[in-house]
Write an enzyme that holds these catalytic residues in place. Structure first.
Site, mmCIF file in Angstrom:
data_model
loop_
_atom_site.group_PDB
_atom_site.id
_atom_site.type_symbol
_atom_site.label_atom_id
_atom_site.label_comp_id
_atom_site.label_asym_id
_atom_site.label_seq_id
_atom_site.Cartn_x
_atom_site.Cartn_y
_atom_site.Cartn_z
ATOM 1 N N GLU A 38 0.830 -1.194 0.000
ATOM 2 C CA GLU A 38 0.000 0.000 0.000
ATOM 3 C C GLU A 38 0.871 1.253 0.000
ATOM 4 O O GLU A 38 1.760 1.380 0.859
ATOM 5 C CB GLU A 38 -0.921 -0.024 1.236
ATOM 6 C CG GLU A 38 -1.955 -1.152 1.137
ATOM 7 C CD GLU A 38 -2.426 -1.662 2.495
ATOM 8 O OE1 GLU A 38 -2.211 -0.985 3.510
ATOM 9 O OE2 GLU A 38 -2.996 -2.777 2.529
ATOM 10 N N SER A 68 -5.749 -4.177 0.742
ATOM 11 C CA SER A 68 -6.166 -5.574 0.869
ATOM 12 C C SER A 68 -4.932 -6.431 1.093
ATOM 13 O O SER A 68 -4.251 -6.831 0.143
ATOM 14 C CB SER A 68 -6.904 -6.025 -0.398
ATOM 15 O OG SER A 68 -7.060 -7.433 -0.371
ATOM 16 N N GLU A 69 -4.618 -6.675 2.345
ATOM 17 C CA GLU A 69 -3.450 -7.490 2.661
ATOM 18 C C GLU A 69 -3.613 -8.894 2.087
ATOM 19 O O GLU A 69 -2.648 -9.523 1.663
ATOM 20 C CB GLU A 69 -3.222 -7.551 4.174
ATOM 21 C CG GLU A 69 -2.677 -6.256 4.774
ATOM 22 C CD GLU A 69 -3.698 -5.134 4.846
ATOM 23 O OE1 GLU A 69 -4.907 -5.408 4.707
ATOM 24 O OE2 GLU A 69 -3.285 -3.968 5.023
ATOM 25 N N GLN A 91 1.817 -2.322 5.556
ATOM 26 C CA GLN A 91 2.090 -0.934 5.957
ATOM 27 C C GLN A 91 2.480 -0.864 7.436
ATOM 28 O O GLN A 91 3.359 -0.090 7.810
ATOM 29 C CB GLN A 91 0.870 -0.069 5.670
ATOM 30 C CG GLN A 91 1.173 1.396 5.763
ATOM 31 C CD GLN A 91 0.203 2.207 4.935
ATOM 32 O OE1 GLN A 91 -0.957 2.355 5.316
ATOM 33 N NE2 GLN A 91 0.647 2.729 3.809
ATOM 34 N N PHE A 92 1.796 -1.623 8.248
ATOM 35 C CA PHE A 92 2.221 -1.902 9.622
ATOM 36 C C PHE A 92 2.068 -3.403 9.801
ATOM 37 O O PHE A 92 1.117 -3.989 9.268
ATOM 38 C CB PHE A 92 1.356 -1.156 10.650
ATOM 39 C CG PHE A 92 1.684 0.306 10.745
ATOM 40 C CD1 PHE A 92 2.573 0.788 11.695
ATOM 41 C CD2 PHE A 92 1.100 1.213 9.866
ATOM 42 C CE1 PHE A 92 2.884 2.141 11.762
ATOM 43 C CE2 PHE A 92 1.413 2.569 9.923
ATOM 44 C CZ PHE A 92 2.301 3.035 10.873
ATOM 45 N N ASP A 94 1.007 -4.941 12.118
ATOM 46 C CA ASP A 94 -0.283 -5.207 12.761
ATOM 47 C C ASP A 94 -1.346 -5.627 11.741
ATOM 48 O O ASP A 94 -2.237 -6.400 12.048
ATOM 49 C CB ASP A 94 -0.775 -3.951 13.483
ATOM 50 C CG ASP A 94 0.295 -3.323 14.346
ATOM 51 O OD1 ASP A 94 0.083 -3.181 15.550
ATOM 52 O OD2 ASP A 94 1.380 -2.970 13.815
ATOM 53 N N ILE A 96 -1.071 -7.399 9.177
ATOM 54 C CA ILE A 96 -0.814 -8.708 8.563
ATOM 55 C C ILE A 96 -1.951 -9.677 8.865
ATOM 56 O O ILE A 96 -2.201 -10.609 8.108
ATOM 57 C CB ILE A 96 0.553 -9.258 9.044
ATOM 58 C CG1 ILE A 96 1.087 -10.320 8.065
ATOM 59 C CG2 ILE A 96 0.476 -9.806 10.458
ATOM 60 C CD1 ILE A 96 2.535 -10.726 8.325
ATOM 61 N N HIS A 138 -0.668 -0.215 15.982
ATOM 62 C CA HIS A 138 0.568 0.196 15.305
ATOM 63 C C HIS A 138 1.765 -0.116 16.193
ATOM 64 O O HIS A 138 2.767 0.600 16.200
ATOM 65 C CB HIS A 138 0.553 1.694 14.975
ATOM 66 C CG HIS A 138 -0.471 2.087 13.959
ATOM 67 N ND1 HIS A 138 -1.823 2.107 14.235
ATOM 68 C CD2 HIS A 138 -0.355 2.467 12.665
ATOM 69 C CE1 HIS A 138 -2.484 2.505 13.152
ATOM 70 N NE2 HIS A 138 -1.618 2.717 12.191
#
Lengths: 337, 374
Positions: A38, A68-69, A91-92, A94, A96, A138
């Site tokens: 992202e 959309s991970e 992006q973080f 978290d 995932i 985060h």
């Protein structure tokens, strides 16, 4: 013509630049490598790890993805199935969890369920860790989820040298690797260092001894390595010599370096910022208890986050996380055991 | 190209001659034969299970064969497929028309598929996961899992990589209508639509997701309607009619090959049995008997036979030979199928039954890749 030579100025680089260099060099080395995540294109990622990559390699190889991970990871698996190497940025770290199924059921099992026909060179990397006031979503260190999913390698560098060398190693590994970057270390001035100008890797599965000692072993990874080093300095003031081991890689795990250290110190504390129950510290303590019990003079111990989410404001956050004070206090208890 | 112009292309394709109208007599008879083959695979395995010669669960494709046969028929050898549990015949029927003994055919052999069904070491996955959870990178078949719709993003990645390497392959993914409720169904199609990736999402709408009827799964009657929300092509096919499936899938394939991106092809069909054979008896509790009776009347073999008679491709005694339609496994016998099909299955089953299971130690192998070994 002037024969003047200018001595090259040693440039110290931070952890974030080291990661950026690793990606740029691997993209140059491997035309079938692609980066996706992202905001990683023009923006260069939320933290700038992919800065400049899209300008060099184009928007087909450095791809801005929808939020959309699951699609980021699932499509990376498909690309890997069809010959490519993929860096998938969370992006973080978290976030995932939004791609969890694609990681643990699709990606991690692929080599196994195809009896070796397929292997998946995908590195899922992202900023992790607390201590920065990032609050619940985060700040996470959720590595235990993936250590508990056979087929994934799980690593966490703590220095710029390792960040670059391990990311390159991960991208060449051929297995799926979950790569935990510590965002509090991204721009930390104190750890900047010169990096080799030539190509190098840091093999996955090798721990590093960051400080030698003889009375107690502090085992850690990520930013907690620095808490352990600070604790070791304090312990030295009271006559306790602590050895500090940076695991660097959790799967595969370098048990030998840990056991060799315990053979010397007979005492060990595992320090990490993940919650305690079923965390990696617990796993390591279990292995030490099973395989190195005869070397111990005190019960193996751990200093971890409390079994709570990571709260936002400083007093709350530090209350639940490992700190230098907590490590020193536990070390003194174990040394006196 | 904008999504709008993509739809216009599709409309033009609709007005043109249907792809099935260009099929030769041989092609049409081949389609008919493949319907029998898929049906016999299913019927025979159910019989084997009832005879106690087979362990594991069977997920019958009975009555849904036209979807597999019609969708696979027009693919190029460079195309990929991603079947799931109710698509077992797809593994060996991919590229079947190139000749089953053609060494260059990119489909599995019946021996490999039977080894998988019987859990033998000759299975492409060496019997590490069950039923349809196999695949083959070299044969361009994406390996399925139990996570429904979970292979759609993988399919998108496969064709992205293909395009990066200069290819023009499409990928057909097969899904039940139940899987359309999964988040990944949306996430993957959204991604594929953004990049105009040639992923064709076939939805086999058989009205039941295990024990739940379609109206409790989907808020609208047609799954294909969702295509509008992504600006992609959405088509509905009569899943009982192999020619209609062929036409709609080919329309979607050409749409993708022209660079217009993904599509959803919903094939309306009907699940003839329970979710799996373990569920056949219990299925009567949640499904009205009348529904099953009605559904069986439009058997894809019967629909195809009618068309072939109209076309004059089946005449005389051939019109009524091998009446496999409308019969479940218990009602049908080997007399209902051409001998070469029975022979084909016998070969696969015998091979599997005479093959060993993998050695126990293999259970620890292949967790991690250890580099290319010589």
């Amino acid at each position: 013509m002037s024969a003047t030579t200018v001595a090259p100025v040693a440039v110290k680089k931070n952890y974030l630049t080291a990661l950026n260099e690793a990606l740029a060099e691997e993209m140059a080395r491997n035309p079938l490598m692609l980066c996706q995540g992202e905001d990683i294109g023009k923006l260069g990622g939320a933290f700038g790890v992919t800065e400049g990559l899209q300008a060099t390699y184009g928007d087909h190889r450095v791809v801005d993805m929808p939020i959309s991970e699951a699609a980021i990871i699932g499509s990376a698996v498909g690309m890997a199935l069809n010959g490519m190497t993929v860096m998938a940025e969370m992006q973080f770290i978290d976030f995932i969890s939004c791609g969890f199924d694609q990681i643990v059921n699709m990606m991690a099992t692929y080599h196994y369920r195809t009896a070796g026909e397929v292997h998946i060179p995908v590195v899922v990397r992202g900023p992790a860790g607390a201590y920065g006031g990032g609050a619940l979503y985060h700040s996470q260190m959720n590595e235990a989820w993936f250590c508990n999913s056979p087929g994934l390698k799980v690593v966490c560098p703590s220095t710029p040298y390792d960040a670059k060398g391990m990311l390159k190693a991960a991208l060449r590994d051929g297995n799926p690797v979950i790569f935990y970057e510590i965002k509090e270390l991204y721009r930390k001035r104190e750890i900047e260092e010169e990096l080799p100008t030539e190509d190098y890797i840091v093999p996955l599965g090798k721990a590093a001894i960051r400080r030698e000692g003889k009375d107690i072993t502090l085992v850690s990874y990520g930013q907690n390595v620095y808490h352990c080093l600070d604790a070791a300095a304090e312990l030295e003031n009271v006559g306790v010599s602590a050895e500090v081991i940076d695991l660097r890689s959790l799967v595969p795990l370098d048990e030998e370096t840990v056991f060799n250290s315990i053979a010397k110190t007979s005492r060990v504390i595992v320090v990490n910022e993940a919650p305690m129950t079923c965390g990696f510290a617990g796993e390591l303590v279990a292995r030490i208890s099973t395989k190195a019990f005869h070397l111990l003079d005190a019960p193996p111990s751990r200093v971890t986050r409390m079994d709570t989410p990571v709260p936002w404001v400083k007093p709350l956050e530090l209350h639940v996380l490992p700190t230098v004070d907590k490590i020193v206090a536990e070390a003194m208890r174990i040394v006196k055991f | 190209m904008s999504a709008k112009s993509g739809s216009a292309t599709a409309e033009r394709a609709e007005q043109a001659i249907k792809p099935s109208q260009n099929l030769s007599k041989e092609d049409c008879l081949e389609l008919f034969k493949q319907l029998y083959l898929a049906r016999y695979f299913d019927v025979r395995l159910i019989k084997e299970k009832k005879r106690g010669r087979l362990r594991g669960t069977l997920y019958s494709s009975h009555n849904q064969e036209a979807i597999l046969v019609g969708s696979l028929f027009g693919l190029a050898a460079t195309d990929w497929i991603s079947p799931i549990h109710r698509d077992m015949p797809a593994f060996f029927m991919k590229d079947f028309r190139f000749g089953v003994d053609n060494p260059n055919r990119l489909g599995m052999s019946i021996e490999e598929v039977c080894c998988q069904v019987w859990g033998k070491e000759g299975s492409p996955g060496r019997a590490r996961d069950n039923w349809s959870h196999i695949g083959s990178k070299s044969k361009k078949i994406i390996h399925s899992t139990s996570m429904l719709a979970g292979t759609i993003p993988v399919a998108a990645g496969v064709v992205y990589a293909d395009r990066m390497q200069g290819g023009n392959a499409v990928c057909l993914t097969y899904n039940g209508e139940g899987s359309t409720a999964q988040g990944i169904f949306h996430e993957a199609i959204n991604y594929a639509a953004v990049h105009k990736l040639p992923v064709i999402t076939i939805v086999e709408n058989n009205q039941w997701a295990y024990g739940t009827p379609v109206e409790m799964e989907c808020p609208t009657p047609d799954v294909a309607d969702r295509a509008k929300g992504y600006g992609i092509l959405g088509l509905i096919a009569d899943g009982q009619d192999v020619f209609d499936v062929y036409d709609k899938v080919m329309q979607a394939v050409e749409h993708s090959r022209a660079g217009n991106g993904p599509s959803i092809v919903e094939c309306k069909t009907f699940r003839a049995y329970g979710h799996g054979d373990h569920d056949d008896d219990r299925a009567m509790k949640y499904r009205p008997a009348k529904e099953i009776e009605e559904g069986r009347k439009r058997d894809p073999i019967a629909v195809c036979r009618k068309r072939l008679i109209e076309l004059g491709y089946l005449t005389g005694a051939d019109k009524t030979s091998y009446m496999a339609e409308g019969k479940n496994a218990g009602e049908s016998s080997n007399d209902d199928f051409p001998p070469e099909i029975i022979e084909f299955m016998n070969k696969g089953i015998e091979f599997a039954m005479n093959s060993p299971m993998p050695a126990a130690e293999e259970a620890e192998q292949w967790v991690f890749w250890d580099g290319d070994k010589p």
